[in-house]
Design a protein around this motif. Structure first.
Motif, PDB file in Angstrom:
ATOM      1  N   TYR A   1      16.965 -17.980  19.959  1.00 12.43           N
ATOM      2  CA  TYR A   1      15.477 -17.879  19.252  1.00 12.43           C
ATOM      3  C   TYR A   1      15.980 -18.561  17.026  1.00 12.43           C
ATOM      4  CZ  TYR A   1      11.341 -17.844  16.218  1.00 12.43           C
ATOM      5  OH  TYR A   1      10.106 -17.561  14.948  1.00 12.43           O
TER       6      TYR A   1
ATOM      7  N   GLY B   1       5.714 -22.877  15.941  1.00  9.62           N
ATOM      8  CA  GLY B   1       6.474 -21.902  15.835  1.00  9.62           C
ATOM      9  C   GLY B   1       5.872 -21.038  14.705  1.00  9.62           C
TER      10      GLY B   1
ATOM     11  N   THR C   1       5.271 -28.487  17.095  1.00 10.79           N
ATOM     12  CA  THR C   1       6.599 -27.698  16.735  1.00 10.79           C
ATOM     13  C   THR C   1       6.718 -26.458  14.963  1.00 10.79           C
ATOM     14  OG1 THR C   1       8.134 -28.639  15.467  1.00 10.79           O
ATOM     15  CG2 THR C   1       8.124 -29.051  18.430  1.00 10.79           C
TER      16      THR C   1
ATOM     17  N   ALA D   1      12.098 -23.090  15.220  1.00  9.63           N
ATOM     18  CA  ALA D   1      11.399 -24.373  16.036  1.00  9.63           C
ATOM     19  C   ALA D   1      11.100 -25.927  16.094  1.00  9.63           C
ATOM     20  CB  ALA D   1       9.818 -23.986  15.979  1.00  9.63           C
ATOM     21  N   THR D   2      11.208 -26.666  15.042  1.00  6.14           N
ATOM     22  CA  THR D   2      11.458 -28.241  14.275  1.00  6.14           C
ATOM     23  C   THR D   2      12.778 -28.744  14.824  1.00  6.14           C
ATOM     24  OG1 THR D   2       8.945 -27.893  12.896  1.00  6.14           O
ATOM     25  CG2 THR D   2      10.407 -29.675  13.410  1.00  6.14           C
TER      26      THR D   2
ATOM     27  N   MET E   1      19.619 -22.010  17.398  1.00  9.92           N
ATOM     28  CA  MET E   1      18.913 -23.178  16.315  1.00  9.92           C
ATOM     29  C   MET E   1      19.711 -22.921  15.180  1.00  9.92           C
ATOM     30  SD  MET E   1      16.181 -23.665  17.869  1.00  9.92           S
ATOM     31  CE  MET E   1      14.777 -23.177  19.239  1.00  9.92           C
TER      32      MET E   1
ATOM     33  N   ASP F   1      10.189 -19.439  10.391  1.00 13.86           N
ATOM     34  CA  ASP F   1       9.576 -19.610  11.367  1.00 13.86           C
ATOM     35  C   ASP F   1       9.420 -21.514  12.031  1.00 13.86           C
ATOM     36  OD1 ASP F   1       7.659 -19.887   9.990  1.00 13.86           O
ATOM     37  OD2 ASP F   1       6.619 -18.435  10.828  1.00 13.86           O
ATOM     38  N   SER F   2       8.827 -22.145  11.005  1.00 14.03           N
ATOM     39  CA  SER F   2       8.274 -23.549  11.642  1.00 14.03           C
ATOM     40  C   SER F   2       9.784 -24.610  11.850  1.00 14.03           C
ATOM     41  CB  SER F   2       7.488 -24.132  10.323  1.00 14.03           C
ATOM     42  OG  SER F   2       6.132 -23.239  10.589  1.00 14.03           O
TER      43      SER F   2
ATOM     44  N   VAL G   1       4.659 -18.855  17.022  1.00 13.31           N
ATOM     45  CA  VAL G   1       5.095 -17.887  17.937  1.00 13.31           C
ATOM     46  C   VAL G   1       5.186 -16.519  17.349  1.00 13.31           C
ATOM     47  CG1 VAL G   1       7.834 -16.936  19.271  1.00 13.31           C
ATOM     48  CG2 VAL G   1       5.372 -19.958  19.458  1.00 13.31           C
ATOM     49  N   GLU G   2       5.675 -16.750  15.675  1.00 13.05           N
ATOM     50  CA  GLU G   2       5.688 -15.457  14.668  1.00 13.05           C
ATOM     51  C   GLU G   2       5.058 -14.726  14.468  1.00 13.05           C
ATOM     52  OE1 GLU G   2       8.346 -14.708  11.377  1.00 13.05           O
ATOM     53  OE2 GLU G   2       6.200 -15.878  10.413  1.00 13.05           O
TER      54      GLU G   2
END
Length: 330
Positions: free
Chosen positions: A179, A280, A276, A315-316, A183, A311-312, A283-284
């Motif tokens: 995660y 994100g 995404t 994921a992006t 990233m 968080d976003s 998900v969080e």
């Protein structure tokens, strides 16, 4: 933490309604005529009410219950820090990113402790600091090696604490590695080319556009819930606003900042980013619901913790990196 479409902080369950006026007159424990303050008189006009939009101090808040001007100010300050570090010596941005990811990792591992999940700290922290540096210096192959070694190290480190909870702890540690550690390496790969500063701006601006477009579209138009069991106030109208804003910002920035970049390429990047970024966020939200917490931390006023802001972005990052490599090879 971002400004959700039109409602509560992402991922936090609805607050139970509280009867501010007390039990109706005549019921046990409530003298006839008793008001909210027990004096029989109505509350002063300046008192906050459940439907009011002001805090006792008179500070304006958004529908999320956050101090909106403060949240905007912190967001602008973070944006200025990113731009200053990128367009002076871009390696400074690498250090800034590592610091924020490290803080996010601390928040996440501390949140896990509320469920008695103990992530091996030293190997994950080492990977969190080392992987972005390795990625920036040696590229994608070294990134894969660094993340793999991080997972192997946490598996080995946890052996010393016995079998009880081993699978639980190393699974959580592997989640942190995938995660955040991975990233972080991917963002460093985005920054690695000569125009890496522009690529990072495209990545961050497109993701932030999703937040802004979703907030305003959801605030004014939001009616149809997107995922009521995860993020109760996120709406389809807000996601549509996010998509439109992302495509506009992505198309403009790819055309403006990258040699050979086309508007249609940026539009596709923006469309992928809204998917995404929304994922994100959800998900969080799910992680926080499972752990029973509202925010990952309190470090960023008006936003919550660092992870509530990242968080976003985490994921992006891989999708923007991949699409930019396909459309405008570094």
């Amino acid at each position: 933490m971002r400004l959700d479409d039109a409602g509560e902080p992402s991922g936090f369950p609805d607050e139970p309604e509280v009867d501010m006026a007390g039990p109706p007159p005549g019921e046990p424990g409530s003298p006839p005529g008793q008001g909210q303050d027990g004096s029989g008189a109505p509350p002063p006009s300046g008192d906050p009410s459940p439907s009011g939009g002001a805090t006792p101090a008179g500070k304006p808040e958004s529908k999320t219950g956050r101090n909106l001007p403060l949240a905007i100010g912190v967001g602008l300050a973070l944006g200025a820090l990113v731009l200053l570090s990128l367009y002076t010596v871009k390696e400074i941005f690498l250090g800034v990113m590592v610091v924020f990811l490290f803080l996010g990792m601390r928040e996440l591992t501390e949140a896990f402790k509320s469920r008695d999940i103990r992530v091996p700290f030293i190997p994950v922290a080492t990977g969190m600091v080392g992987t972005p540096v390795v990625a920036y210096v040696w590229g994608a192959t070294a990134t894969v090696a660094a993340v793999s070694l991080t997972v192997l190290a946490l598996l080995m480190t946890r052996l010393t604490e016995g079998a009880s909870g081993y699978v639980r702890d190393v699974t959580a540690g592997s989640l942190v590695a995938g995660y955040l550690v991975l990233m972080g390496g991917i963002v460093a790969l985005l920054m690695r080319p000569g125009d890496g500063d522009h690529r990072i701006v495209i990545f961050i601006a497109t993701t932030v556009a999703s937040d802004i477009g979703g907030y305003f579209a959801g605030s004014f138009l939001g009616k149809h819930k997107l995922a009521p069991t995860i993020s109760p106030k996120k709406t389809w109208e807000g996601v549509t606003g996010s998509a439109v804003t992302c495509m506009i910002v992505g198309g403009w920035l790819v055309w403006w900042l990258l040699d050979g970049g086309q508007v249609w390429q940026g539009v596709i990047i923006g469309l992928a980013a809204v998917v995404t970024a929304t994922a994100g966020d959800l998900v969080e939200s799910m992680v926080k619901r499972d752990l029973g917490i509202k925010d990952m931390g309190t470090l960023l006023p008006g936003h919550g913790g660092v992870m509530d802001r990242l968080d976003s972005l985490v994921a992006t990052a891989p999708v923007v990196w991949l699409l930019l490599e396909l459309f405008v090879p570094s």
